[in-house]
Design a protein around this motif. Sequence first.
Motif, PDB file in Angstrom:
ATOM      1  N   MET A 192      56.106  -1.417  47.020  1.00 25.82           N
ATOM      2  CA  MET A 192      54.988  -1.537  46.092  1.00 25.82           C
ATOM      3  C   MET A 192      54.242  -0.225  45.899  1.00 25.82           C
ATOM      4  SD  MET A 192      54.717  -4.337  44.543  1.00 25.82           S
ATOM      5  CE  MET A 192      53.025  -4.270  43.978  1.00 25.82           C
ATOM      6  N   GLY A 193      54.451   0.727  46.760  1.00 27.62           N
ATOM      7  CA  GLY A 193      53.830   2.042  46.598  1.00 27.62           C
ATOM      8  C   GLY A 193      54.514   2.873  45.529  1.00 27.62           C
ATOM      9  N   GLY A 194      55.628   2.370  44.975  1.00 25.77           N
ATOM     10  CA  GLY A 194      56.325   3.094  43.917  1.00 25.77           C
ATOM     11  C   GLY A 194      57.460   3.963  44.416  1.00 25.77           C
ATOM     12  N   LEU A 195      57.794   3.871  45.694  1.00 22.28           N
ATOM     13  CA  LEU A 195      58.912   4.645  46.236  1.00 22.28           C
ATOM     14  C   LEU A 195      60.189   3.837  46.056  1.00 22.28           C
ATOM     15  CD1 LEU A 195      59.752   7.188  47.869  1.00 22.28           C
ATOM     16  CD2 LEU A 195      59.537   5.765  49.896  1.00 22.28           C
ATOM     17  N   VAL A 196      61.155   4.417  45.353  1.00 23.44           N
ATOM     18  CA  VAL A 196      62.428   3.751  45.103  1.00 23.44           C
ATOM     19  C   VAL A 196      63.538   4.734  45.477  1.00 23.44           C
ATOM     20  CG1 VAL A 196      63.867   2.569  43.395  1.00 23.44           C
ATOM     21  CG2 VAL A 196      61.378   2.467  43.203  1.00 23.44           C
ATOM     22  N   SER A 197      64.489   4.267  46.260  1.00 20.20           N
ATOM     23  CA  SER A 197      65.557   5.133  46.753  1.00 20.20           C
ATOM     24  C   SER A 197      66.915   4.549  46.383  1.00 20.20           C
ATOM     25  CB  SER A 197      65.419   5.263  48.271  1.00 20.20           C
ATOM     26  OG  SER A 197      66.409   6.095  48.796  1.00 20.20           O
ATOM     27  N   PHE A 198      67.848   5.431  46.024  1.00 23.09           N
ATOM     28  CA  PHE A 198      69.192   5.043  45.625  1.00 23.09           C
ATOM     29  C   PHE A 198      70.211   5.872  46.377  1.00 23.09           C
ATOM     30  CE2 PHE A 198      66.396   4.450  42.019  1.00 23.09           C
ATOM     31  CZ  PHE A 198      66.719   3.193  41.548  1.00 23.09           C
ATOM     32  N   ARG A 199      71.439   5.371  46.452  1.00 24.15           N
ATOM     33  CA  ARG A 199      72.571   6.148  46.944  1.00 24.15           C
ATOM     34  C   ARG A 199      73.502   6.357  45.774  1.00 24.15           C
ATOM     35  NH1 ARG A 199      77.280   4.154  49.113  1.00 24.15           N
ATOM     36  NH2 ARG A 199      76.211   2.232  49.617  1.00 24.15           N
ATOM     37  N   CYS A 200      73.871   7.594  45.521  1.00 23.91           N
ATOM     38  CA  CYS A 200      74.822   7.923  44.464  1.00 23.91           C
ATOM     39  C   CYS A 200      76.204   7.483  44.938  1.00 23.91           C
ATOM     40  CB  CYS A 200      74.804   9.422  44.178  1.00 23.91           C
ATOM     41  SG  CYS A 200      76.048   9.954  42.991  1.00 23.91           S
ATOM     42  N   LEU A 201      76.861   6.647  44.153  1.00 23.40           N
ATOM     43  CA  LEU A 201      78.170   6.146  44.560  1.00 23.40           C
ATOM     44  C   LEU A 201      79.283   7.154  44.301  1.00 23.40           C
ATOM     45  CD1 LEU A 201      77.815   2.416  43.476  1.00 23.40           C
ATOM     46  CD2 LEU A 201      77.520   3.434  45.742  1.00 23.40           C
ATOM     47  N   SER A 202      78.947   8.282  43.676  1.00 22.53           N
ATOM     48  CA  SER A 202      79.933   9.331  43.454  1.00 22.53           C
ATOM     49  C   SER A 202      79.974  10.303  44.641  1.00 22.53           C
ATOM     50  CB  SER A 202      79.613  10.074  42.164  1.00 22.53           C
ATOM     51  OG  SER A 202      80.500  11.133  41.963  1.00 22.53           O
ATOM     52  N   CYS A 203      78.806  10.857  45.014  1.00 23.05           N
ATOM     53  CA  CYS A 203      78.780  11.863  46.091  1.00 23.05           C
ATOM     54  C   CYS A 203      78.027  11.396  47.333  1.00 23.05           C
ATOM     55  CB  CYS A 203      78.179  13.168  45.576  1.00 23.05           C
ATOM     56  SG  CYS A 203      76.401  13.087  45.242  1.00 23.05           S
ATOM     57  N   GLN A 204      77.506  10.183  47.329  1.00 21.79           N
ATOM     58  CA  GLN A 204      76.795   9.572  48.462  1.00 21.79           C
ATOM     59  C   GLN A 204      75.424  10.199  48.732  1.00 21.79           C
ATOM     60  OE1 GLN A 204      78.211   6.743  49.703  1.00 21.79           O
ATOM     61  NE2 GLN A 204      79.702   7.204  48.132  1.00 21.79           N
ATOM     62  N   ALA A 205      74.931  11.054  47.820  1.00 18.42           N
ATOM     63  CA  ALA A 205      73.608  11.650  48.005  1.00 18.42           C
ATOM     64  C   ALA A 205      72.532  10.570  47.906  1.00 18.42           C
ATOM     65  CB  ALA A 205      73.363  12.720  46.947  1.00 18.42           C
ATOM     66  N   ARG A 206      71.373  10.855  48.473  1.00 20.78           N
ATOM     67  CA  ARG A 206      70.234   9.941  48.370  1.00 20.78           C
ATOM     68  C   ARG A 206      69.313  10.451  47.276  1.00 20.78           C
ATOM     69  NH1 ARG A 206      66.806   9.320  53.557  1.00 20.78           N
ATOM     70  NH2 ARG A 206      65.987  11.265  52.765  1.00 20.78           N
ATOM     71  N   ILE A 207      69.004   9.601  46.310  1.00 19.81           N
ATOM     72  CA  ILE A 207      68.099   9.929  45.220  1.00 19.81           C
ATOM     73  C   ILE A 207      66.800   9.187  45.483  1.00 19.81           C
ATOM     74  CG2 ILE A 207      67.775   9.982  42.722  1.00 19.81           C
ATOM     75  CD1 ILE A 207      70.374  11.407  43.769  1.00 19.81           C
ATOM     76  N   ILE A 208      65.695   9.919  45.547  1.00 19.25           N
ATOM     77  CA  ILE A 208      64.396   9.326  45.846  1.00 19.25           C
ATOM     78  C   ILE A 208      63.494   9.516  44.635  1.00 19.25           C
ATOM     79  CG2 ILE A 208      62.401   9.365  47.391  1.00 19.25           C
ATOM     80  CD1 ILE A 208      64.357  10.856  49.391  1.00 19.25           C
ATOM     81  N   LYS A 209      63.034   8.394  44.076  1.00 18.28           N
ATOM     82  CA  LYS A 209      62.097   8.443  42.949  1.00 18.28           C
ATOM     83  C   LYS A 209      60.732   7.992  43.452  1.00 18.28           C
ATOM     84  CE  LYS A 209      63.491   7.566  38.805  1.00 18.28           C
ATOM     85  NZ  LYS A 209      63.986   6.917  37.576  1.00 18.28           N
ATOM     86  N   ARG A 210      59.738   8.836  43.201  1.00 12.74           N
ATOM     87  CA  ARG A 210      58.361   8.523  43.594  1.00 12.74           C
ATOM     88  C   ARG A 210      57.564   8.275  42.320  1.00 12.74           C
ATOM     89  NH1 ARG A 210      60.263  12.486  46.982  1.00 12.74           N
ATOM     90  NH2 ARG A 210      60.103  12.015  49.202  1.00 12.74           N
ATOM     91  N   HIS A 211      57.083   7.055  42.175  1.00 10.01           N
ATOM     92  CA  HIS A 211      56.306   6.679  40.999  1.00 10.01           C
ATOM     93  C   HIS A 211      54.823   6.840  41.318  1.00 10.01           C
ATOM     94  CE1 HIS A 211      60.173   4.635  40.448  1.00 10.01           C
ATOM     95  NE2 HIS A 211      59.944   4.822  39.158  1.00 10.01           N
ATOM     96  N   PHE A 212      54.224   7.850  40.707  1.00  5.56           N
ATOM     97  CA  PHE A 212      52.788   8.055  40.846  1.00  5.56           C
ATOM     98  C   PHE A 212      52.115   7.399  39.653  1.00  5.56           C
ATOM     99  CE2 PHE A 212      54.727  11.607  43.179  1.00  5.56           C
ATOM    100  CZ  PHE A 212      54.143  11.412  44.419  1.00  5.56           C
ATOM    101  N   PHE A 213      50.799   7.366  39.658  1.00  4.41           N
ATOM    102  CA  PHE A 213      50.080   6.651  38.613  1.00  4.41           C
ATOM    103  C   PHE A 213      50.421   7.170  37.212  1.00  4.41           C
ATOM    104  CE2 PHE A 213      46.178   5.536  36.208  1.00  4.41           C
ATOM    105  CZ  PHE A 213      46.314   4.162  36.297  1.00  4.41           C
TER     106      PHE A 213
END
Length: 145
Positions: A101-122
């Motif tokens: 709920m703080g707006g932090l969303v994290s993904f794993r790239c299925l191509s290179c396995q990197a971690r993508i972190i999206k921070r949603h600020f106001f």
Amino acid sequence: MSQTHDIPGFQEIFDAQGQSLGAILGPEVWAEVREDIFARFAVPQAEPEKPEPLDDWHFLVQHWDFKYPVDLDVACPLCGNESADWEHDEPRKFRLTAANMGGLVSFRCLSCQARIIKRHFFDEVTADAVPYAPEKSLRNKGRAS
């Protein structure tokens, strides 16, 4: 070169310089030590992957109060993989690993396995990519350094 010991069903093998190369175990000896050998040298099995926390994502979307619409795009700057709608891609390009709920969303790239972190600020969204590492650093293992 080989030497026979006083153990029936066991033969140690040596090279010309007398260095040990290994051993031959007969069926009786192998039956005695088989389980111990497998237990000691077994390759650990990969843990089953946890399900995506889609309920957390849907809860965030349901209570969205940022100044901009819900963003569904995800891009990996490390390998160039990108999606306009990560949740509905077929085949999937990214896998959700965390959302809160703080707006932090994290993904794993299925191509290179990197971690993508999206921070949603106001009023803005930032995104970072962390290259894949097969093992966590000591800093992230909960150990005192």
